[in-house]
Write an enzyme that holds these catalytic residues in place. Structure first.
Site, short mmCIF file in Angstrom:
data_model
loop_
_atom_site.label_atom_id
_atom_site.label_comp_id
_atom_site.label_asym_id
_atom_site.label_seq_id
_atom_site.Cartn_x
_atom_site.Cartn_y
_atom_site.Cartn_z
N PRO A 1 0.84 -1.21 0.00
CA PRO A 1 0.00 0.00 0.00
C PRO A 1 0.87 1.26 0.00
O PRO A 1 1.37 1.70 1.04
CB PRO A 1 -0.81 -0.13 1.30
CG PRO A 1 0.05 -0.98 2.18
CD PRO A 1 0.81 -1.92 1.30
N ASP B 1 5.68 2.64 2.29
CA ASP B 1 4.87 1.45 2.57
C ASP B 1 4.07 1.71 3.84
O ASP B 1 4.64 1.79 4.94
CB ASP B 1 5.78 0.23 2.74
CG ASP B 1 5.02 -1.06 2.97
OD1 ASP B 1 3.80 -1.01 3.21
OD2 ASP B 1 5.66 -2.14 2.91
N HIS B 2 2.74 1.81 3.67
CA HIS B 2 1.91 2.18 4.82
C HIS B 2 1.80 1.06 5.85
O HIS B 2 1.34 1.28 6.97
CB HIS B 2 0.50 2.57 4.35
CG HIS B 2 -0.11 3.68 5.14
ND1 HIS B 2 0.12 3.86 6.49
CD2 HIS B 2 -0.94 4.69 4.77
CE1 HIS B 2 -0.55 4.93 6.92
NE2 HIS B 2 -1.21 5.45 5.89
N ARG B 3 2.21 -0.15 5.50
CA ARG B 3 2.18 -1.24 6.48
C ARG B 3 3.21 -1.04 7.58
O ARG B 3 2.98 -1.40 8.74
CB ARG B 3 2.43 -2.57 5.77
CG ARG B 3 1.37 -2.96 4.76
CD ARG B 3 1.78 -4.20 4.00
NE ARG B 3 3.05 -4.02 3.28
CZ ARG B 3 3.66 -4.94 2.55
NH1 ARG B 3 3.11 -6.15 2.45
NH2 ARG B 3 4.79 -4.68 1.94
#
Length: 445
Positions: free
Chosen positions: A246, A417-419
Site C-alpha cells: 500500500p 509502505d503504509h504497512r
C-alpha cells in the site's frame, strides 16, 4: 581423486541459474580462489571461485545453459587424474550429466580464444545442428549462437564463423543480424540494433532499447523482442509491489543553493568528486538517524528495525534497473560514500555485482534529474519501507518574509509502505530531510 563441481546456490532461494561462461581452460591449473565459472541470476553475474587448487577434467554443462542448483556441471581434480576414473565418475552421475559435446564445449578465460575439446572415448558423436538434421552440410555453432539465429531468423549456413575451425559464435550471428536489417528499419545514429534476448548476459552488441533488426515480415510495423531474465524479474517484482504494497506519497521542495555551493567547495579540492546524488545519500542517512522509525523493513510477522543505515541506489543498465546497496552510510565520510557509489554504479553497468550487494536496505533513491525530469513517483522495492524519487534542480520564484526571490529548488517525492510506516512518521522524516538539505553542513557531521 576426481570430484564433481555442482551449480552453487549463488543467491538465497534461487532454484536455478544460468551458466554464463567457463573462465578457465580444460586441464589448465587454477589455484584456490580463482574464478573458474561465471553464473548469472536474474539480477547479478557472479564469479564462482575455486575452493581448492586443481584442473577442470571434464565439462558436463555448456556455457549458455540454465541449470538447476545442485546439478553437476563439471569434473575437477589433479592434472594426472586417470581418464578411467573420470569416465567412471561421469557414468555414476547418470544421463543427466552427459559431457558437453565437442562442437560447442569451448572453455577459456577469453571468448576470443576458445579451446575446442575432443569427444571422450565411448561417448556419442556431437549432436548435429539444425542444418545438419536436414541432411545438408553440418554447421558447427555454439548453442547460444544457434538460439540467437533461430530468434533472429538467420540461416546459420549463410554465416561465416570466426571461431576455431570455422565455428560460429554469438558475435558472428549478431553481425549477421545487423547486416540483415531491412531497408525500412532505421536506427538512431550511433546505435546498434538490440539482439533478441536469450537470457544470457550480453558480451557482444549492447542493448540500446531499439527493436531488433532481425527479419520482420514484409510490411510489418513492429518487432517483438523477447524479454530477458532480468527484465522478467523486474516486471514481476514491480507488479507484486504495486499489487501488494500500500503506497502513499509525500512531496516536498528543498532550496538547495547552499547544497550546490557545498558540493562546489568539496570538489574544488583534490580527491574523489562528489555528486548531488552522493550528498542526497548522506542526507537520507541523516534523516534516518533523526527519524529511526523510517529505518525499517516490513516482514509478514514483524517490522524489522535497523541500527545502521543501508541505502539502495537505483542504477539504469542496458538490461534494466538494479539497486545496489551502500552499507552503513552513516559511518562513512562524504568521499567514502562517493567512492562506494561510483564503484557500485560502474560494476552494475558491467553486470559484475555480487548478489549480496543487491540485497537489504530500508530505502532506495532514484534520480532522474539529469534527464530534466522535474518530479516523479517511484515504486517501492520490498521489503524496503520507502523510495525517494529525485527530480531536477530548477530556478524558481520563492517568497521570504513577503519578498519574492529566486532559489534553486529540488523536487522530492517519497513513496512509503503504509504497512510499516505511518503518514505522520513519513512527514517528520521528509521535514528532517529538507532541513538537512537546506543546511547541508549537517551532512558532514
Amino acid at each position: 581423486m576426481a570430484e564433481t563441481l555442482r551449480m552453487p546456490e549463488v543467491a538465497a532461494n534461487t532454484a536455478e541459474a544460468l551458466l554464463a561462461s567457463w573462465n578457465v581452460g580444460l586441464n589448465t591449473p587454477y589455484a584456490a580462489g580463482d574464478p573458474i565459472v561465471t553464473v548469472e541470476t536474474e539480477k547479478a553475474v557472479v564469479e564462482v571461485e575455486a575452493e581448492k587448487d586443481g584442473v577442470l577434467l571434464r565439462l558436463l554443462v555448456e556455457a549458455g545453459t540454465t541449470v538447476t542448483v545442485g546439478t553437476p556441471i563439471a569434473v575437477w581434480g589433479a592434472a594426472d587424474e586417470p581418464a578411467s576414473e573420470v569416465d567412471a565418475l561421469v557414468a555414476s552421475l547418470g544421463t543427466g550429466a552427459a559431457p558437453a559435446t565437442a562442437s560447442s564445449a569451448s572453455v577459456t578465460a577469453s571468448a576470443s580464444a576458445p579451446q575446442e575439446r575432443a569427444t571422450p572415448a565411448g561417448t556419442n558423436a556431437p549432436a548435429p545442428t539444425e542444418a545438419a538434421r536436414d541432411g545438408s552440410e553440418r554447421v558447427f555453432a555454439s548453442p547460444l549462437a544457434r538460439r540467437l539465429a533461430r530468434a533472429s531468423g538467420i540461416d546459420l549456413r549463410a554465416v561465416v564463423g570466426t571461431g576455431p575451425h570455422g565455428r560460429i559464435r554469438r558475435s558472428d550471428v549478431e553481425a549477421a543480424v545487423v547486416r540483415s536489417a531491412g531497408p525500412g528499419e532505421t536506427l538512431p545514429e550511433g546505435t546498434t540494433p538490440a539482439i533478441p534476448s536469450t537470457g544470457v548476459a550480453s558480451t557482444g552488441v549492447p542493448s540500446t532499447g531499439v527493436p531488433s533488426a532481425g527479419a520482420p515480415a514484409a510490411g510489418a510495423r513492429f518487432v517483438d523482442v523477447p524479454n530477458s531474465r532480468m527484465r522478467g524479474a523486474i516486471a514481476r517484482r514491480l507488479t507484486e509491489s504495486k499489487q501488494n504494497t500500500p503506497h502513499f506519497y509525500l512531496r516536498a521542495g528543498a532550496r538547495v543553493d547552499a547544497l550546490l555551493e557545498l558540493r562546489q567547495q568539496i570538489n574544488a579540492g583534490q580527491g574523489v568528486k562528489v555528486s548531488i546524488n552522493d550528498l542526497l545519500v548522506k542526507a537520507i542517512a541523516s534523516a534516518h538517524v533523526s527519524v529511526p522509525a523510517m529505518n525499517v523493513q516490513w516482514n509478514d510477522t514483524s517490522i524489522r528495525h535497523f541500527s545502521g543505515v543501508d541505502i539502495a541506489v537505483a542504477v539504469a543498465t542496458d538490461g534494466g534497473l538494479v539497486t545496489p546497496v551502500v552499507r552503513d552510510v552513516g559511518s562513512l565520510s562524504m568521499s567514502a560514500v562517493a567512492t562506494a557509489t561510483k564503484d557500485l554504479i560502474a560494476r552494475a553497468k558491467e553486470r559484475r555485482l555480487r548478489q549480496d550487494e543487491l540485497e537489504g536496505g530500508t530505502i532506495s533513491i532514484t534520480n532522474l534529474g539529469m534527464y530534466g525530469t522535474e518530479d516523479f513517483a517511484a515504486i517501492i522495492n520490498p521489503p524496503q519501507a520507502a523510495i525517494l524519487a529525485v527530480g531536477a534542480v530548477r530556478q524558481e520564484a520563492v517568497v521570504d518574509d513577503g519578498a519574492i526571490g529566486i532559489a534553486s529548488v529540488l523536487r522530492l517525492t517519497l513513496a512509503v509502505d503504509h504497512r510499516s510506516v505511518d503518514g505522520a512518521t513519513a512527514a517528520q522524516w521528509m521535514t528532517a530531510l529538507v532541513e538537512v538539505l537546506e543546511h547541508p553542513l549537517r551532512i558532514l557531521l
